[in-house]
Design an enzyme around this catalytic site. Structure first.
Site, PDB file in Angstrom:
ATOM      1  N   HIS A 163       0.601  -1.187  -0.477  1.00 11.82           N
ATOM      2  CA  HIS A 163      -0.095   0.119   0.213  1.00 11.82           C
ATOM      3  C   HIS A 163       1.455   1.538  -0.451  1.00 11.82           C
ATOM      4  O   HIS A 163       0.702   2.737  -0.725  1.00 11.82           O
ATOM      5  CB  HIS A 163      -1.011  -0.384   1.704  1.00 11.82           C
ATOM      6  CG  HIS A 163      -1.541   1.372   1.481  1.00 11.82           C
ATOM      7  ND1 HIS A 163      -2.847   1.423   1.117  1.00 11.82           N
ATOM      8  CD2 HIS A 163      -0.883   2.153   1.803  1.00 11.82           C
ATOM      9  CE1 HIS A 163      -3.673   2.684   1.063  1.00 11.82           C
ATOM     10  NE2 HIS A 163      -2.465   2.949   2.056  1.00 11.82           N
ATOM     11  N   GLU A 164       1.998   1.409   0.555  1.00 10.00           N
ATOM     12  CA  GLU A 164       2.720   2.005   1.078  1.00 10.00           C
ATOM     13  C   GLU A 164       3.760   2.094   0.059  1.00 10.00           C
ATOM     14  O   GLU A 164       3.769   3.396  -0.840  1.00 10.00           O
ATOM     15  CB  GLU A 164       3.804   2.343   2.332  1.00 10.00           C
ATOM     16  CG  GLU A 164       2.827   2.438   3.210  1.00 10.00           C
ATOM     17  CD  GLU A 164       1.979   3.254   4.059  1.00 10.00           C
ATOM     18  OE1 GLU A 164       2.867   4.177   2.936  1.00 10.00           O
ATOM     19  OE2 GLU A 164       1.063   3.231   4.859  1.00 10.00           O
ATOM     20  N   HIS A 206       1.270   4.340  -2.686  1.00  8.79           N
ATOM     21  CA  HIS A 206       2.086   6.059  -2.535  1.00  8.79           C
ATOM     22  C   HIS A 206       2.526   6.293  -3.195  1.00  8.79           C
ATOM     23  O   HIS A 206       2.864   6.765  -4.140  1.00  8.79           O
ATOM     24  CB  HIS A 206       0.994   6.148  -0.987  1.00  8.79           C
ATOM     25  CG  HIS A 206       0.080   6.706  -0.160  1.00  8.79           C
ATOM     26  ND1 HIS A 206      -0.556   7.057  -1.074  1.00  8.79           N
ATOM     27  CD2 HIS A 206      -0.087   5.379   0.594  1.00  8.79           C
ATOM     28  CE1 HIS A 206      -1.561   6.740   0.059  1.00  8.79           C
ATOM     29  NE2 HIS A 206      -1.552   5.905   1.295  1.00  8.79           N
ATOM     30  N   GLU A 245      -6.033   6.923  -0.852  1.00 12.77           N
ATOM     31  CA  GLU A 245      -6.054   5.992  -0.223  1.00 12.77           C
ATOM     32  C   GLU A 245      -6.737   4.704  -0.820  1.00 12.77           C
ATOM     33  O   GLU A 245      -6.095   3.518  -0.779  1.00 12.77           O
ATOM     34  CB  GLU A 245      -6.566   5.797   0.739  1.00 12.77           C
ATOM     35  CG  GLU A 245      -5.859   7.202   1.787  1.00 12.77           C
ATOM     36  CD  GLU A 245      -4.120   6.780   2.237  1.00 12.77           C
ATOM     37  OE1 GLU A 245      -3.833   5.525   1.994  1.00 12.77           O
ATOM     38  OE2 GLU A 245      -3.546   7.350   2.887  1.00 12.77           O
TER      39      GLU A 245
HETATM   40 ZN   LIG Z   1      -2.032   5.701   2.684  1.00 15.45          ZN
END
Ligand SMILES: [Zn+2]
Length: 422
Positions: free
Chosen positions: A278-279, A282, A358
């Site tokens: 997930h990071e 980003h 997100e």
């Molecule tokens: Zn996030």
């Protein structure tokens, strides 16, 4: 005017507190919609009755506290104007020194001290609340140390910004907001650059990953996305909290992925890998740079509006407050008040954009790991350990949530799994 201010503040605040209390404790629906009942997004399937009860209570109190504190800051700024406190601070700093370069920081320090002292009990209650629900494990001295660091870091940054701002206000009566914005852009970039290497280490210890076996897997994942190993850090948060987190920050050569050690310690390896993915999402999708652009654009609009609103306010109340004009340091609380109001108005839009980013990072992560079971497991663990509200009331979501709700996030993962099976 003073009496009127006190009466109106008391009336409006009581009314606001009452409505807020009724909304959070009576009207708002924390329940799970029928469509989600029994699915992995239904907290009843992964939390005990006791945990469910605690999570709901904790959310109500926490939300109540944060919604009450927000307008309190506005009342303080208005109060120091109405009661002439701002004027006293100005006179005091003028007596202390002939030089503006000392007067302005001194004024900023006095104003910040007053706001901090008034808001301190609320900070303290928030900490007590977190401890009593078993989230925070931080000792009073460690917490106080963080508060003091925050105070002084905030002061240094503010003193520099406000000194430059008032120099511009005095020099360019009509264009100061534009020049202030032009100087703010490199300043923001600089702050983002030093944040992970100068500011963050003041609070916590950052190291390379400790668990070598897990490190290998995490770096393997980072490698897939062409992210060098020295970009991944572990931060020692287990001595402060039970909750878990991970984030991306910094810019340029300081851009990094940070995992809280609580996340690394409590999740299974493949669950950590989902959080890491997930990071990475980003990072790869340049969300930090987009965020920076957003801040630059919104500060342009914000300063432009603040300029006009400042002039309007001074024309209307300047004389009553004995403040000469916009460029009088005694008018600073008005400037802070306006900026705070403007950012409050903008926050639902900002949060909606953040929730979208997100969601994109979640989608990226599940495509990358292709392990919905671990993904769902990680979100469920995050919920339990932070006693998060899976399905917050609408107002809380739109005014506070920078992430989709856990219900939405887990539901998205389940849909992914169903589509894959078809
Ligand atoms: Zn996030």
């Amino acid at each position: 005017m003073k009496k009127k201010f006190v009466i109106w503040t008391l009336v409006l605040f009581s009314l606001y507190g009452l409505l807020l209390g009724l909304y959070l404790f009576q009207w708002a629906d924390f329940g799970v919609p029928d469509a989600y009942k029994g699915t992995a997004a239904d907290p009843a399937t992964f939390m005990t009755d006791r945990q469910l009860e605690l999570a709901e209570d904790y959310s109500r109190y926490k939300d109540f506290l944060s919604f009450i504190t927000e307008p309190l800051e506005w009342v303080i700024y208005l109060g120091v104007m109405v009661f002439g406190v701002s004027l006293i601070f100005k006179q005091f700093s003028e007596r202390a020194s002939r030089f503006k370069i000392i007067q302005i920081p001194l004024y900023v320090l006095l104003l910040q001290t007053v706001t901090t002292i008034i808001l301190f009990p609320f900070d303290y209650i928030s900490r007590r609340l977190s401890i009593s629900y078993g989230i925070s494990t931080q000792s009073f001295s460690s917490w106080m140390r963080d508060e003091l660091i925050g105070f002084w870091v905030g002061f240094v940054i503010m003193a520099i910004l406000i000194t430059v701002l008032y120099w511009l206000m005095n020099k360019f009566k009509k264009r100061w907001w534009l020049y202030a914005w032009m100087l703010l852009v490199p300043f923001l970039v600089f702050m983002m650059f030093i944040q992970p290497v100068v500011i963050d280490p003041l609070y916590n210890d950052f190291t390379e990953l400790q668990d070598k076996q897990l490190e290998e897997k995490i770096l393997g994942l980072a490698n897939q996305a062409d992210i060098p190993a020295d970009r991944v850090y572990e931060v020692n948060m287990s001595e402060k909290t039970n909750s878990m987190n991970a984030y991306v920050n910094g810019i340029g050569s300081n851009l990094r992925i940070v995992l809280w050690d609580t996340t690394l310690n409590r999740l299974k390896d493949n669950e950590v890998l989902f959080i890491m993915a997930h990071e990475i999402g980003h990072y790869v999708m340049n969300h930090l740079y987009m965020n920076l652009l957003g801040v630059i654009a919104s500060s342009f609009v914000g300063l432009f509006l603040a300029y006009h609103l400042m002039h309007y306010t001074m024309r209307k109340w300047g004389e009553k407050w004995k403040v000469k004009d916009v460029s009088d340091i005694a008018a600073l609380p008005v400037f802070f008040l306006l900026l705070s109001l403007l950012s409050f108005i903008a926050s639902p839009v900002e949060l909606a954009i953040s929730r979208n980013a997100e969601k994109a990072a979640d989608e990226y992560a599940i495509e990358m790991t292709e392990d919905p079971e671990a993904a769902v497991g990680s979100f469920q663990e995050l919920t339990v350990n932070g006693l998060s509200e899976v399905n917050p009331p609408a107002l809380v979501k739109y005014l506070r949530y920078g992430h989709p709700t856990m219900m939405e996030r887990i539901h998205m993962l389940e849909q992914y799994q169903e589509e894959k099976q078809e």
